[in-house]
Scaffold this active site. Structure first.
Site, PDB file in Angstrom:
ATOM      1  N   VAL A 202      -5.899  -0.567 -11.912  1.00 24.12           N
ATOM      2  CA  VAL A 202      -7.491  -0.487 -10.770  1.00 24.12           C
ATOM      3  C   VAL A 202      -6.339  -0.400  -9.182  1.00 24.12           C
ATOM      4  O   VAL A 202      -7.904  -0.620  -8.336  1.00 24.12           O
ATOM      5  CB  VAL A 202      -8.176  -1.942 -10.743  1.00 24.12           C
ATOM      6  CG1 VAL A 202      -8.745  -1.459 -12.398  1.00 24.12           C
ATOM      7  CG2 VAL A 202      -7.368  -2.536 -10.335  1.00 24.12           C
TER       8      VAL A 202
ATOM      9  N   GLU B 167      -5.263   1.618  -6.688  1.00 25.79           N
ATOM     10  CA  GLU B 167      -5.320   2.681  -6.452  1.00 25.79           C
ATOM     11  C   GLU B 167      -7.067   3.449  -6.058  1.00 25.79           C
ATOM     12  O   GLU B 167      -7.114   3.312  -5.166  1.00 25.79           O
ATOM     13  CB  GLU B 167      -4.247   4.322  -6.598  1.00 25.79           C
ATOM     14  CG  GLU B 167      -3.268   3.802  -6.767  1.00 25.79           C
ATOM     15  CD  GLU B 167      -2.418   3.494  -6.097  1.00 25.79           C
ATOM     16  OE1 GLU B 167      -2.720   3.845  -4.841  1.00 25.79           O
ATOM     17  OE2 GLU B 167      -1.176   2.597  -6.119  1.00 25.79           O
TER      18      GLU B 167
ATOM     19  N   ASN C 130      -7.388  -9.577 -15.869  1.00 26.30           N
ATOM     20  CA  ASN C 130      -7.843 -11.100 -15.212  1.00 26.30           C
ATOM     21  C   ASN C 130      -9.450 -10.250 -14.353  1.00 26.30           C
ATOM     22  O   ASN C 130      -9.245  -9.590 -13.145  1.00 26.30           O
ATOM     23  CB  ASN C 130      -7.506 -11.199 -14.323  1.00 26.30           C
ATOM     24  CG  ASN C 130      -7.486 -12.026 -13.116  1.00 26.30           C
ATOM     25  OD1 ASN C 130      -8.343 -12.866 -13.375  1.00 26.30           O
ATOM     26  ND2 ASN C 130      -7.036 -13.187 -12.967  1.00 26.30           N
TER      27      ASN C 130
ATOM     28  N   ILE D 280      -9.545  -4.064 -19.137  1.00 26.69           N
ATOM     29  CA  ILE D 280      -9.274  -5.364 -17.496  1.00 26.69           C
ATOM     30  C   ILE D 280      -8.370  -7.145 -17.942  1.00 26.69           C
ATOM     31  O   ILE D 280      -8.956  -7.771 -18.286  1.00 26.69           O
ATOM     32  CB  ILE D 280     -10.909  -5.393 -16.971  1.00 26.69           C
ATOM     33  CG1 ILE D 280     -11.276  -3.715 -16.592  1.00 26.69           C
ATOM     34  CG2 ILE D 280     -10.268  -6.314 -15.496  1.00 26.69           C
ATOM     35  CD1 ILE D 280     -10.662  -2.925 -15.969  1.00 26.69           C
TER      36      ILE D 280
ATOM     37  N   THR E 195      -1.857  -7.966  -5.628  1.00 32.21           N
ATOM     38  CA  THR E 195      -2.694  -7.454  -6.492  1.00 32.21           C
ATOM     39  C   THR E 195      -3.741  -8.655  -7.710  1.00 32.21           C
ATOM     40  O   THR E 195      -4.116  -8.536  -8.442  1.00 32.21           O
ATOM     41  CB  THR E 195      -2.431  -6.554  -6.671  1.00 32.21           C
ATOM     42  OG1 THR E 195      -0.174  -6.253  -8.257  1.00 32.21           O
ATOM     43  CG2 THR E 195      -2.355  -4.807  -6.297  1.00 32.21           C
TER      44      THR E 195
ATOM     45  N   PHE F 185       0.879  -1.218  -0.024  1.00 33.15           N
ATOM     46  CA  PHE F 185      -0.061   0.101  -0.705  1.00 33.15           C
ATOM     47  C   PHE F 185       0.628   1.119  -0.115  1.00 33.15           C
ATOM     48  O   PHE F 185       0.326   2.281   0.735  1.00 33.15           O
ATOM     49  CB  PHE F 185      -0.881   0.396   1.183  1.00 33.15           C
ATOM     50  CG  PHE F 185      -1.547  -1.246   1.627  1.00 33.15           C
ATOM     51  CD1 PHE F 185      -2.499  -2.052   0.453  1.00 33.15           C
ATOM     52  CD2 PHE F 185      -1.396  -1.890   2.618  1.00 33.15           C
ATOM     53  CE1 PHE F 185      -3.119  -2.625   0.506  1.00 33.15           C
ATOM     54  CE2 PHE F 185      -2.157  -3.032   2.854  1.00 33.15           C
ATOM     55  CZ  PHE F 185      -2.748  -3.709   1.854  1.00 33.15           C
TER      56      PHE F 185
END
Length: 712
Positions: free
Chosen positions: A668, A670, A597, A595, A473, A246
């Site tokens: 994607v 954040e 996955n 996108i 992720t 993070f």
């Protein structure tokens, strides 16, 4: 679980939902994290932190500790190896924080003052707690507040543009039909990764090896080499599995301490932080005080967009929480002014934390937009649509793609927004007042130079080597799918190796840049391999390998505003007698390019939205002004959203093609958190008629507001 509205590829692996390729290893315990890996003759280090907030070390009583069972060394400013901390690294300027044990100054409570090394972790901890360090304390200031007299304008850098202005603000204000001018605050927040920070260092045949949990082993290896004046080729950092990051897992005290200790003792040394130490040593999200002034015509067109954001930083290293930057993308106005200001206090240095800048900045901006909509008598979504820019409001650059309004349209349809009565405080279910709110989201879609190697093996499989970091992720799985499509092979025939600085330079896992950056490098190398295979002939035993470097391709990108966008919707229930706020449902609709996955992307988005809920209602680190230390530096006192706090959460996306982009991936990681706190605050206003401008919206604040305040 919803089905995606995004259109997956008609053929191929990208766009199909795949379970994590390392999932079985993780659920069976076969996946080993940095603190799990065994080493022969492993010693253990324990950091000793300062108990004063400012001053000098006058004595370190190490002799009694050295006599304790199992103790091997006590490193401190009087005997530690000298390092070179005066270099410009990833943070854009010299970072004295990594100059461990180099002087007797103490700039904050929780500053590392010693490392005790022993045969076992228990011996190291007992000795560290017995070490007596004497100080000469000095007056300190740890109190962050709006209007602090020490606030200043930070210098512009590659990381931040302090001020951005266009238009004539006084002229634009003149004659405006409606003005909102309010202050909003967010508290200090912490990363609280599930896996604590851990590193093991040892020397082998003239090379320094570090087994770590980090967001970029290329980054950590390069900075350790510079810090210890080593040939970069002589440093290897491996980070195979990472239990969350993070923004906190860069170069920190534990890696530096482990390298110092192994250099001194000539045996492997492991340093693992405690949860309490992580509150002092790995950074955090700075508190913010933000003033937003919006002026609009009667039809909602913005004449003035003004946003000033203040954050704190330490006395030893400047960090800017770029909260005012998000407004430079979201909304246009005749006069546009955004500014960052910083105040130096006697506190640890903040750092990046998921959606740095955008998360706190969106709370202020999207709350103010909701207040403006209320005063104008406009629907909040209509107000945002009224101020949709055609190009970058400040830069004037074209957007690579911008489908924010499509997100609002799809979200409003699913959420039942059309049936919403805009008047606050009308809907009640028993003791609960019910309200709904919405907010926009945006996060920059960057890219960083990466290298990759792809090998066509003699057995018909492929090996992909790219120094990515999977911080939870699903990066391994995403890269497997990208490689499969690029090679025209089944995902089961792809092996992906990551997390090793010997694999070459690659972008860090941060800033929603990882998948885009690594995928580009993998595709280039894979295309080269396919061309060679097309020539025919047998594959030699060593395979056919192609390597790539995206530096030139990135340099050739045309200037554009590249961002992911989203619309957040929240329904909140408020009991004004107890102060309880319960979020019943969250819906996020996003426009985030390709996108890769859907399974792991949705997990990332819902995880970010859950964090946004936690930010809105729970998270607040409290610092005692007398001692300079936290009063809640643990997960009992610092509450993060748990299963009992999380409502029905849906995340989905709309089609978001990126014309002319060679990758089409935006990221994607954040954007899920951006806008959630504002959507919840707006829902609480709709439920109660009381505006909350200070996070978190805790029961005590709700109760005070219920006593008659018009804003809390």
């Amino acid at each position: 679980m919803t089905t995606t509205t995004g259109t997956p590829a008609a053929t191929g692996a990208v766009g199909t939902g795949r379970s994590r390729v390392e999932g079985r290893d993780k659920v069976t315990g076969a996946a080993r994290y940095a603190g799990d890996i065994p080493f022969t003759r492993l010693a253990h280090g324990w950091l000793v932190l300062s108990t004063i907030a400012r001053g000098r070390i006058t004595a370190v009583a190490d002799e009694p500790v050295l006599a304790m069972p199992g103790v091997l060394a006590v490193l401190h400013h009087g005997n530690a190896p000298r390092v070179n901390a005066d270099y410009v690294g990833m943070l854009g300027r010299p970072n004295p924080v990594v100059g461990l044990f180099q002087h007797d100054r103490v700039p904050c409570a929780g500053w590392p003052v010693a490392l005790v090394v022993a045969e076992t972790p228990e011996q190291a901890r007992e000795a560290a707690e017995a070490l007596v360090v004497e100080y000469q304390a000095e007056p300190h200031d740890v109190e962050f507040r709006a209007g602090h007299e020490g606030a200043y304008r930070p210098e512009d850098s590659s990381m931040v543009r302090a001020d951005a202005d266009k238009g004539d603000l006084p002229a634009a204000l003149d004659g405006a039909a409606c003005v909102v001018d309010e202050e909003y605050t967010t508290p200090e927040e912490h990363h609280c990764t599930m896996e604590p920070h851990a590193a093991t260092a040892h020397w082998d045949d003239g090379r320094l090896h570090v087994t770590d949990s980090d967001q970029g082993s290329s980054w950590v290896a390069a900075e350790l080499a510079t810090l210890f004046s080593l040939d970069p080729a002589s440093v290897r950092v491996r980070s195979e599995h990472i239990g969350g990051a993070f923004g906190s897992k860069g170069v920190n005290a534990h890696q530096v301490a482990a390298v110092m200790a192994t250099t001194t003792l000539h045996r492997p040394v492991r340093v693992v932080m405690t949860r309490r130490q992580m509150f002092s040593l790995v950074g955090y999200r700075s508190p913010t005080a933000q003033r937003v002034r919006l002026a609009a015509d009667a039809d909602g067109r913005l004449r003035v967009f003004e946003h000033e954001a203040l954050n704190l930083t330490s006395q030893v290293h400047e960090f800017v929480e770029t909260s005012a930057a998000v407004g430079r993308v979201l909304y246009d106005a005749d006069a546009h002014s955004t500014r960052h200001r910083v105040v130096r206090l006697d506190v640890p240095t903040p750092t990046w934390m998921r959606a740095p800048g955008e998360a706190p900045g969106s709370f202020a901006i999207e709350s103010a937009l909701d207040e403006l909509a209320e005063r104008l008598g406009m629907d909040p979504i209509a107000l945002r649509a009224r101020n949709e820019p055609a190009t970058g409001p400040i830069s004037g650059l074209p957007f690579s793609s911008r489908n924010l309004l499509a997100c609002f349209e799809e979200g409003a349809r699913r959420f039942g927004w059309a049936d919403r009565d805009p008047r606050p405080g009308l809907r009640r279910e028993g003791r609960w007042l019910i309200g709904t709110g919405t907010a926009a989201a945006s996060y920059h879609s960057g890219v960083g130079r990466s290298t990759a190697a792809v090998t066509a093996e003699a057995d018909g499989t492929f090996t992909v080597r790219v120094n990515a970091s999977d911080i939870g992720t699903g990066a391994r799985t995403a890269l497997t799918l990208v490689a499969a499509d690029a090679l025209g092979a089944a995902p089961e025939h792809i092996r992906v190796r990551i997390g090793d600085s010997d694999l070459g330079h690659a972008m860090i896992a941060g800033g929603s840049t990882g998948t885009r950056s690594w995928s580009w490098a993998v595709r280039l190398a894979a295309a080269d391999v396919r061309e060679r295979l097309a020539l025919g002939g047998a594959i030699p035993p060593e395979g056919i390998t192609a390597r790539s470097d995206t530096a030139d391709a990135i340099a050739a990108l045309p200037p554009q505003e590249r961002h992911s966008f989203g619309a957040q919707f929240a329904e909140a229930a408020v009991d004004t007698r107890t102060g309880e706020v319960r979020v019943r449902r969250l819906l996020g609709i996003f426009a985030a390019g390709t996108i890769v996955n859907p399974l792991t992307a949705r997990s990332q988005l819902t995880g970010g939205m859950t964090w946004g809920l936690s930010m809105a209602l729970h998270e607040e680190a409290v610092r005692d002004t007398a001692s300079g230390t936290h009063v809640n530096a643990d997960l009992a006192g610092y509450h993060v959203a748990a299963h009992a706090d999380v409502p029905h959460v849906e995340a989905d996306w709309v089609d978001d093609p990126v014309p002319g982009d060679p990758v089409g991936i935006k990221g994607v990681g954040e954007i899920g958190i951006v806008g959630v706190a504002a959507a919840i605050a707006n829902a609480v206003w709709h439920a109660t008629g009381v505006r909350h401008r200070h996070l978190p919206i805790s029961p005590d604040r709700v109760l005070r507001a219920a006593e008659g305040s018009t804003g809390a």
